[in-house]
Design a protein around this motif. Structure first.
Motif, PDB file in Angstrom:
ATOM      1  N   GLN A  20       0.087 -67.419  -5.586  1.00 49.09           N
ATOM      2  CA  GLN A  20      -0.498 -66.071  -5.712  1.00 49.09           C
ATOM      3  C   GLN A  20       0.523 -64.990  -5.364  1.00 49.09           C
ATOM      4  O   GLN A  20       0.597 -63.941  -6.025  1.00 49.09           O
ATOM      5  N   ILE A  21       1.301 -65.251  -4.304  1.00 54.03           N
ATOM      6  CA  ILE A  21       2.315 -64.289  -3.879  1.00 54.03           C
ATOM      7  C   ILE A  21       3.411 -64.177  -4.927  1.00 54.03           C
ATOM      8  O   ILE A  21       3.870 -63.076  -5.266  1.00 54.03           O
ATOM      9  N   ILE A  22       3.823 -65.307  -5.462  1.00 51.44           N
ATOM     10  CA  ILE A  22       4.869 -65.317  -6.488  1.00 51.44           C
ATOM     11  C   ILE A  22       4.405 -64.559  -7.729  1.00 51.44           C
ATOM     12  O   ILE A  22       5.153 -63.754  -8.303  1.00 51.44           O
ATOM     13  N   GLN A  23       3.146 -64.785  -8.153  1.00 51.65           N
ATOM     14  CA  GLN A  23       2.619 -64.089  -9.327  1.00 51.65           C
ATOM     15  C   GLN A  23       2.574 -62.578  -9.090  1.00 51.65           C
ATOM     16  O   GLN A  23       2.948 -61.785  -9.966  1.00 51.65           O
ATOM     17  N   ALA A  24       2.105 -62.182  -7.906  1.00 45.94           N
ATOM     18  CA  ALA A  24       2.023 -60.756  -7.596  1.00 45.94           C
ATOM     19  C   ALA A  24       3.412 -60.137  -7.564  1.00 45.94           C
ATOM     20  O   ALA A  24       3.631 -59.035  -8.100  1.00 45.94           O
ATOM     21  N   ALA A  25       4.381 -60.837  -6.971  1.00 50.91           N
ATOM     22  CA  ALA A  25       5.744 -60.320  -6.896  1.00 50.91           C
ATOM     23  C   ALA A  25       6.371 -60.196  -8.278  1.00 50.91           C
ATOM     24  O   ALA A  25       7.109 -59.237  -8.563  1.00 50.91           O
ATOM     25  N   GLU A  26       6.079 -61.146  -9.168  1.00 52.84           N
ATOM     26  CA  GLU A  26       6.605 -61.073 -10.533  1.00 52.84           C
ATOM     27  C   GLU A  26       6.055 -59.854 -11.260  1.00 52.84           C
ATOM     28  O   GLU A  26       6.772 -59.190 -12.016  1.00 52.84           O
ATOM     29  N   LEU A  27       4.778 -59.558 -11.042  1.00 53.97           N
ATOM     30  CA  LEU A  27       4.193 -58.366 -11.656  1.00 53.97           C
ATOM     31  C   LEU A  27       4.868 -57.097 -11.134  1.00 53.97           C
ATOM     32  O   LEU A  27       5.138 -56.161 -11.890  1.00 53.97           O
ATOM     33  N   LEU A  28       5.149 -57.066  -9.840  1.00 55.57           N
ATOM     34  CA  LEU A  28       5.835 -55.911  -9.260  1.00 55.57           C
ATOM     35  C   LEU A  28       7.232 -55.746  -9.862  1.00 55.57           C
ATOM     36  O   LEU A  28       7.657 -54.622 -10.158  1.00 55.57           O
ATOM     37  N   LYS A  29       7.927 -56.854 -10.059  1.00 53.64           N
ATOM     38  CA  LYS A  29       9.273 -56.794 -10.643  1.00 53.64           C
ATOM     39  C   LYS A  29       9.233 -56.342 -12.109  1.00 53.64           C
ATOM     40  O   LYS A  29      10.220 -55.821 -12.638  1.00 53.64           O
ATOM     41  N   LYS A  30       8.061 -56.522 -12.745  1.00 51.26           N
ATOM     42  CA  LYS A  30       7.878 -56.060 -14.134  1.00 51.26           C
ATOM     43  C   LYS A  30       7.311 -54.647 -14.179  1.00 51.26           C
ATOM     44  O   LYS A  30       6.856 -54.179 -15.213  1.00 51.26           O
ATOM     45  N   ASN A  31       7.313 -53.991 -13.026  1.00 50.35           N
ATOM     46  CA  ASN A  31       6.886 -52.588 -12.903  1.00 50.35           C
ATOM     47  C   ASN A  31       5.389 -52.392 -13.124  1.00 50.35           C
ATOM     48  O   ASN A  31       4.951 -51.311 -13.532  1.00 50.35           O
ATOM     49  N   GLU A  32       4.611 -53.432 -12.808  1.00 52.11           N
ATOM     50  CA  GLU A  32       3.163 -53.297 -12.737  1.00 52.11           C
ATOM     51  C   GLU A  32       2.793 -52.948 -11.292  1.00 52.11           C
ATOM     52  O   GLU A  32       3.631 -53.006 -10.386  1.00 52.11           O
ATOM     53  N   VAL A  33       1.522 -52.592 -11.075  1.00 51.63           N
ATOM     54  CA  VAL A  33       1.085 -52.266  -9.719  1.00 51.63           C
ATOM     55  C   VAL A  33       0.055 -53.284  -9.243  1.00 51.63           C
ATOM     56  O   VAL A  33      -0.793 -53.751 -10.015  1.00 51.63           O
ATOM     57  N   VAL A  34       0.152 -53.618  -7.965  1.00 49.06           N
ATOM     58  CA  VAL A  34      -0.680 -54.656  -7.361  1.00 49.06           C
ATOM     59  C   VAL A  34      -1.172 -54.180  -5.998  1.00 49.06           C
ATOM     60  O   VAL A  34      -0.393 -53.609  -5.213  1.00 49.06           O
ATOM     61  N   ALA A  35      -2.440 -54.408  -5.698  1.00 41.81           N
ATOM     62  CA  ALA A  35      -2.998 -54.069  -4.385  1.00 41.81           C
ATOM     63  C   ALA A  35      -2.884 -55.264  -3.451  1.00 41.81           C
ATOM     64  O   ALA A  35      -3.082 -56.410  -3.866  1.00 41.81           O
ATOM     65  N   PHE A  36      -2.582 -54.977  -2.182  1.00 42.76           N
ATOM     66  CA  PHE A  36      -2.423 -56.054  -1.200  1.00 42.76           C
ATOM     67  C   PHE A  36      -2.830 -55.545   0.177  1.00 42.76           C
ATOM     68  O   PHE A  36      -2.817 -54.340   0.446  1.00 42.76           O
ATOM     69  N   PRO A  37      -3.189 -56.458   1.080  1.00 51.45           N
ATOM     70  CA  PRO A  37      -3.605 -56.034   2.418  1.00 51.45           C
ATOM     71  C   PRO A  37      -2.409 -55.657   3.284  1.00 51.45           C
ATOM     72  O   PRO A  37      -1.331 -56.234   3.170  1.00 51.45           O
ATOM     73  N   THR A  38      -2.601 -54.660   4.126  1.00 48.87           N
ATOM     74  CA  THR A  38      -1.693 -54.413   5.235  1.00 48.87           C
ATOM     75  C   THR A  38      -2.554 -54.446   6.495  1.00 48.87           C
ATOM     76  O   THR A  38      -3.762 -54.637   6.417  1.00 48.87           O
ATOM     77  N   GLU A  39      -1.938 -54.240   7.648  1.00 48.80           N
ATOM     78  CA  GLU A  39      -2.736 -54.247   8.879  1.00 48.80           C
ATOM     79  C   GLU A  39      -3.571 -52.982   9.038  1.00 48.80           C
ATOM     80  O   GLU A  39      -4.477 -52.929   9.873  1.00 48.80           O
ATOM     81  N   THR A  40      -3.300 -51.958   8.209  1.00 53.50           N
ATOM     82  CA  THR A  40      -4.032 -50.690   8.317  1.00 53.50           C
ATOM     83  C   THR A  40      -5.145 -50.638   7.278  1.00 53.50           C
ATOM     84  O   THR A  40      -6.329 -50.743   7.599  1.00 53.50           O
ATOM     85  N   VAL A  41      -4.772 -50.444   6.011  1.00 51.81           N
ATOM     86  CA  VAL A  41      -5.702 -50.470   4.890  1.00 51.81           C
ATOM     87  C   VAL A  41      -5.021 -51.224   3.753  1.00 51.81           C
ATOM     88  O   VAL A  41      -3.847 -51.580   3.855  1.00 51.81           O
ATOM     89  N   TYR A  42      -5.742 -51.466   2.664  1.00 48.08           N
ATOM     90  CA  TYR A  42      -5.115 -52.077   1.496  1.00 48.08           C
ATOM     91  C   TYR A  42      -4.201 -51.066   0.825  1.00 48.08           C
ATOM     92  O   TYR A  42      -4.539 -49.884   0.686  1.00 48.08           O
ATOM     93  N   GLY A  43      -3.007 -51.519   0.420  1.00 52.32           N
ATOM     94  CA  GLY A  43      -2.044 -50.663  -0.241  1.00 52.32           C
ATOM     95  C   GLY A  43      -1.975 -50.955  -1.732  1.00 52.32           C
ATOM     96  O   GLY A  43      -2.254 -52.074  -2.174  1.00 52.32           O
ATOM     97  N   LEU A  44      -1.594 -49.943  -2.510  1.00 55.99           N
ATOM     98  CA  LEU A  44      -1.413 -50.095  -3.953  1.00 55.99           C
ATOM     99  C   LEU A  44       0.075 -50.023  -4.235  1.00 55.99           C
ATOM    100  O   LEU A  44       0.670 -48.948  -4.242  1.00 55.99           O
ATOM    101  N   GLY A  45       0.683 -51.184  -4.444  1.00 52.16           N
ATOM    102  CA  GLY A  45       2.133 -51.278  -4.487  1.00 52.16           C
ATOM    103  C   GLY A  45       2.732 -51.220  -5.873  1.00 52.16           C
ATOM    104  O   GLY A  45       2.165 -51.735  -6.845  1.00 52.16           O
TER     105      GLY A  45
END
Length: 349
Positions: A20-45
Motif C-alpha cells: 500500500q505504501i509503495i503504491q501510494a509513493a508511486e502515485l506521488l512520484k507520478k505527481n498525483e495526490v494522496v491522503a495519509f494520516p499524520t499525528e495531527t490530522v490527515y494530510g493531502l500530499g
C-alpha cells in the motif's frame, strides 16, 4: 477519478515495504495526490517540487492559491535542499520536537520547490511528522511532500480516513487509512525568521513548551485580536466551520441553556458542544461531549469529529462552551473562533 483506499496497521514495522505504501509513493512520484494520516490530522500530499502536483492539491481542496502549503520531510538532511538558513533556535526546536506537531518557517532557497507550494513567498514552512505511516510514504517517495489537511477548504479538518472520503472521494488518487489521528488539531506554526520566534498558528506544541527550549516566543496578535491582519496568509480564511452557524458562549452553563431554550421555543433544532464534565447540565436536540475540560488534549483530539458530528444531524444552530487561552487551549480556541466566524455571545453584555 477513481480514489483508491488502502488500510495499514500502525502497530507493525517495516512500513516502507508495504504494498500500500509503495503504491501510494508511486502515485506521488507520478505527481498525483494522496491522503495519509499524520499525528495531527490527515494530510493531502503531493510532490512539492512539481507545479502540476501542487495545482492538484489546490484544486481538490478548493484552496486559495495565496495560501502556502507545509512541506513534509522524513530526513533533516533534506531540509538543506530548499532552506537557505537554519537559525540556532530552530535547530534546538528540531532536536526537541521533530518528528512531531511543530512546523517551522525558514528563509527559502530558490530553485528547488514549486513556487506554487510556497505561494511565491521567500519563506517556506516545514515539518517532520511523527506518524510512522506518513514517514514511510515520504521516505518511499524520495521527494518533499506538500501536504495541507485533507479536507475541502472551510470544512472541519479530517481526523479519520472516513472524513477524507466524505470530502475528497473522486477528487484525489488515493487515501491511506491508518486509523484515527492522535493530536487532533494541526501542527503549531512558528516563524523562526523573526528576531523573536512568533507563533502564527497554535497547535500540538504549546507556547509554554517552545519557551522551555528557546526562551521568549511571541504570538501573532491576530490570533487574539480579530481586527488585526494575520501574518500567516492562510489564517485570514474561514476554516473548520460546520454547516450550521456556530456561536461561542462566554458565560455560565445556565446562560448557555437559556439561549438554547429560547431558540428551541422558536422552533430551531439546537446543538450544544460541551465537555464530559458538563454534559449532564444541558438539554438540547443534540448534545456532544468533546473530551474532558480538565484534560484539554482530549478536547483537541475530539474537536473536528464534534464539528463533523453536527453536520450529520439536522441542527440549524450550535452553541459551544469556551476554553482558556492557555496551553492546548490556545489551539482549541483558535479553531473554535474561526469555526464560529468569531461570533461570541457574552453573558455580561
Amino acid at each position: 477519478m477513481n480514489t483508491n483506499r488502502w488500510s495499514v496497521d500502525k502497530y507493525v514495522d517495516e512500513y516502507e515495504s508495504y504494498p500500500q505504501i509503495i503504491q501510494a509513493a508511486e502515485l506521488l512520484k507520478k505527481n498525483e495526490v494522496v491522503a495519509f494520516p499524520t499525528e495531527t490530522v490527515y494530510g493531502l500530499g503531493g510532490n512539492a517540487e512539481n507545479d502540476e502536483a501542487v495545482a492538484k492539491i489546490f484544486a481538490a481542496k478548493g484552496r486559495p492559491s495565496d495560501n502556502p502549503l507545509i512541506i513534509h520531510i522524513a530526513d533533516i538532511a533534506k531540509l538543506h535542499d530548499f532552506v537557505a538558513h537554519v537559525p540556532e533556535k530552530a535547530k534546538k526546536l528540531m532536536d526537541k520536537f521533530w518528528p512531531g506537531p511543530l512546523t517551522i518557517i525558514f528563509q527559502k532557497k530558490a530553485g528547488k520547490l514549486s513556487n506554487k507550494a510556497t505561494a511565491g513567498l521567500s519563506t517556506v514552512a516545514v515539518r517532520m511528522p511523527a506518524d510512522p505511516v506518513a514517514l514511510a510514504i515520504i521516505k518511499q517517495s524520495g521527494i518533499p511532500i506538500a501536504a495541507p489537511s485533507a479536507n475541502r477548504s472551510g470544512r472541519p479538518s479530517p481526523t479519520t480516513a472516513e472524513h477524507v472520503w466524505e470530502d475528497l472521494n473522486g477528487k484525489i488518487a488515493g487515501i491511506i487509512d491508518g486509523g484515527p489521528t492522535g493530536v487532533g488539531v494541526e501542527s503549531t506554526v512558528l516563524d523562526c525568521t523573526a528576531n523573536v520566534p512568533t507563533i502564527l498558528r497554535p497547535g500540538g506544541i504549546t507556547k509554554e513548551q517552545l519557551e522551555s527550549v528557546i526562551g521568549a516566543v511571541n504570538v501573532d496578535p491576530a490570533l487574539v485580536d480579530n481586527g488585526k491582519a494575520p501574518k500567516s496568509p492562510g489564517m485570514k480564511y474561514r476554516h473548520y466551520a460546520p454547516n450550521a452557524p456556530l456561536y461561542l458562549v462566554d458565560g455560565t452553563k445556565e446562560f448557555l441553556q437559556k439561549l438554547v431554550n429560547e431558540k428551541r421555543m422558536e422552533g430551531h433544532i439546537v446543538g450544544i458542544l460541551t465537555t464530559e464534565e458538563n454534559k449532564q447540565y444541558y438539554e438540547g436536540d443534540y448534545v456532544y461531549a468533546c473530551g474532558k475540560r480538565n484534560d484539554l488534549p482530549t478536547v483537541a483530539s475530539s474537536l473536528y469529529e464534534a464539528l463533523r458530528f453536527f453536520n450529520r444531524t439536522d441542527v440549524d444552530i450550535i452553541y459551544s462552551e469556551m476554553f482558556f487561552n492557555e496551553g492546548v487551549g490556545l489551539a482549541i480556541m483558535n479553531r473554535l473562533m474561526k469555526a464560529a466566524a468569531h461570533r461570541v455571545i457574552n453573558e455580561n453584555e
